[in-house]
Motif scaffolding. Structure first.
Motif, short mmCIF file in Angstrom:
data_model
loop_
_atom_site.label_atom_id
_atom_site.label_comp_id
_atom_site.label_asym_id
_atom_site.label_seq_id
_atom_site.Cartn_x
_atom_site.Cartn_y
_atom_site.Cartn_z
N UNK A 56 0.83 -1.20 0.00
CA UNK A 56 0.00 0.00 0.00
C UNK A 56 0.86 1.26 0.00
N UNK A 57 1.99 1.21 0.67
CA UNK A 57 2.92 2.35 0.64
C UNK A 57 3.45 2.57 -0.78
N UNK A 58 3.80 1.48 -1.46
CA UNK A 58 4.30 1.59 -2.83
C UNK A 58 3.25 2.21 -3.74
N UNK A 59 2.00 1.79 -3.57
CA UNK A 59 0.90 2.32 -4.40
C UNK A 59 0.73 3.81 -4.18
N UNK A 212 -4.17 9.01 -3.70
CA UNK A 212 -2.86 8.43 -3.43
C UNK A 212 -2.21 9.04 -2.18
N UNK A 213 -2.45 10.31 -1.93
CA UNK A 213 -1.92 10.94 -0.72
C UNK A 213 -2.56 10.33 0.52
N UNK A 214 -3.87 10.11 0.47
CA UNK A 214 -4.57 9.50 1.61
C UNK A 214 -4.05 8.08 1.85
N UNK A 215 -3.81 7.32 0.78
CA UNK A 215 -3.28 5.97 0.93
C UNK A 215 -1.89 6.01 1.55
N UNK A 219 -0.79 4.26 4.99
CA UNK A 219 0.04 3.06 4.88
C UNK A 219 1.43 3.22 5.50
N UNK A 220 2.06 4.37 5.31
CA UNK A 220 3.45 4.51 5.76
C UNK A 220 3.64 4.25 7.25
N UNK A 221 2.75 4.71 8.14
CA UNK A 221 2.95 4.40 9.56
C UNK A 221 2.69 2.93 9.90
N UNK A 222 1.97 2.19 9.03
CA UNK A 222 1.59 0.82 9.34
C UNK A 222 2.45 -0.23 8.64
N UNK A 223 3.21 0.16 7.65
CA UNK A 223 4.04 -0.79 6.92
C UNK A 223 5.51 -0.41 7.07
N UNK A 224 6.36 -1.38 7.36
CA UNK A 224 7.79 -1.07 7.50
C UNK A 224 8.40 -0.63 6.17
N UNK A 225 9.31 0.34 6.26
CA UNK A 225 9.97 0.86 5.07
C UNK A 225 11.47 0.67 5.23
#
Length: 309
Positions: A56-59, A212-215, A219-225
């Protein structure tokens, strides 16, 4: 004394220069082909991006970055706002090419190989031509459809063998991506007939930016980067080229040679994607690739020469 005035002889006709020989490959075909090559790296680029980003972060991030690039281009060139009648078609471009296709293909690549995921590209030309025929109320010739059906069926059969012919959940994602992207191509190609192609995709990705900004924010706080080299290169490519730059030349090509004919060049895209899957991702493919390539390239030649009825 009588003087005689010599009559000036008429000037010799200027030598006519020979007309330049027509270009072997039409300019529109070259633009469309460049778009196909650009898109053929999209799946490997997405796989690389997923090396450090969650799906989801990538999207979301790719859409936001593409919108930033597009907005800068629109502001620098002082591009006028689209006409009111163009906004519905731009909304289809945004939903299909800037939201739906990236979303569904990224989810598919979670469980499907790059080679198998190329099935969506194999059927995309047929779907795009069908949407275009409905929009323009013009039907390509029977020869065109026969070659397109043969090429599409060949690519689909080949890519299905990569997963032993068994449909999966990923295949359902890919089928959905096929439908929404074909609609975006057809509507965007129609707009490109009277609007510069780069503006079509630029307004499309800008229109999709809030989603895309909302996604991204969710997503960024919930998925490791993990910012690995592959992840950064992959993200840069799918944002700058797959999401924007490739569409610039692709829509320009469609505007010059038509949606239906340009879409048939994409019959070669799965084969290119398979090549990159082997070279960049180390995937293995069967020995049927050369035979498939010959059939598909033959179909492309036929569809490019077939006249629309």
């Amino acid at each position: 004394m009588t003087t005689t005035t010599a009559k000036a002889s008429p000037p010799a006709p200027a030598a006519q220069l020979p007309e330049p020989a027509p270009s072997v490959v039409p300019r529109g075909t070259l633009y469309a082909a460049l778009g196909v090559v650009s898109f053929s790296f999209s799946f490997p680029g997405t796989v690389w991006a997923l090396d450090g980003f969650g799906p989801w972060s990538a999207i979301g991030v790719r859409g936001v970055l593409a919108a930033v690039i597009a907005l800068i281009a629109l502001l620098v060139t002082r591009a006028p706002l689209p006409a009111r009648a163009d906004w519905p078609a731009l909304a289809v471009v945004a939903g299909g090419c800037a939201i739906g296709f990236p979303l569904l293909t990224t989810l598919a690549l979670q469980t499907s190989s790059t080679a198998n995921s190329a099935i969506v590209i194999g059927a995309l030309p047929m779907a795009t031509a069908a949407f275009s025929a409905v929009l323009t109320r013009r039907r390509p010739s029977k020869v065109f459809w026969a070659a397109a059906l043969t090429g599409g069926a060949t690519v689909i059969a080949f890519t299905l063998t990569q997963n032993h012919g068994t449909p999966t959940v990923a295949d359902l994602y890919l089928f959905g991506a096929l439908v929404v992207c074909a609609a975006g191509y057809a509507f965007g190609g129609r707009l490109s007939a009277h609007m510069p192609g780069w503006r079509v995709i630029a307004w499309g990705v800008v229109l999709a930016a809030p989603v895309n900004l909302a996604v991204s924010l969710w997503a960024l706080p919930h998925e490791p980067v993990h910012l690995t080299g592959k992840a950064l290169v992959g993200m840069a490519y799918i944002a700058a080229v797959s999401q924007f730059g490739g569409f610039v030349v692709w829509y320009k090509g469609m505007g010059l040679i038509g949606v239906a004919r340009a879409s048939q060049l994409q019959l070669a895209q799965p084969l290119l994607t398979l090549v990159w899957a082997v070279l960049l991702l180390g995937e293995e493919i069967g020995a049927a690739v050369p035979l498939t390539a010959v059939i598909v390239l033959t179909c492309i030649v036929v569809t490019q020469r077939a006249r629309a009825s």
